[in-house]
Scaffold this motif. Sequence first.
Motif: not given
Length: 288
Positions: A93-105
């Motif tokens: 879950i944290n890996c997926v959230l990390f990748i998704i969050t970087t997409a917004f940066i």
Amino acid sequence: MKKYFSLVLFAHSVFALPFALIGFFLGVTTTENLFNWPKLILVLLCMVFARNSAMAFNRYLDRNIDAKNPRTKMRDIPAGKISANEALIFVIINCVLFIITTAFINSLCFYLSPVALFVVLFYSYTKRFTALCHLVLGLGLSLAPIGAYIAVTGTFNLVPVLYSFAVLFWVSGFDIIYALQDEDFDRDEKLHSIPAALGIKNALNLSVGLHVLSAACVILPVCFTTFSWVYYIGVAFFCFMLIYQHLLVKPNDISKVNKAFATTNGMASVIFAFCFLLDAFLRTNYNF
């Protein structure tokens, strides 16, 4: 929530998080990029998700080793406070959230996110085949300042790289000190670490050398960026904390390892970052 905080030792975020703030505000104060609250929050979230992933994966992968070690047998998974499957799901879950969050940066952060995750997760395997595992841990945490800088600017720069090297050498050095506690266990279990390979005295000497390099890396930015005396106070304190932890731990007495590891290094990181941020604020707003 409490048991997951225990699983990832959330309090240990004080090691890398302050350097992420340094990288972020370095990008704000030395380039044309303006401060942006949403972007800062995204960077902080990335730090949380990446660290959660790395720490929980380490606990998941090492659960059988931890169960054998008297020092670690009461960690959450061996002690039955959390199941291995729960820990693994938490990692995913944290890996997926990390990748998704970087997409917004920005796109560069997004493209580099799998590389960052690979580094921080790969560390957990390294003690099985190389004594350089401490350096791999340092490399994982060293992504904090350069990653935060890239989040702001979308580019690389020498100064945040210097701070990344400072973290690399600093973390590697204090992780060697921490590993002194498991020298005999690692050797008996055929696990790899600097203390198991070199012995306590030589391991401490290597840790000193790494911390000298770390000190040099927090001094070198003054050659490329303007700082006030506030920053120099932070550098002096950081270097003093490096020296102090080596006064606490000696080849014939490692009883103060935990104090050297957690308290000393936590203070070093927080105070150094505070001085950096105060220096940046005073220079930006008051031409200090």
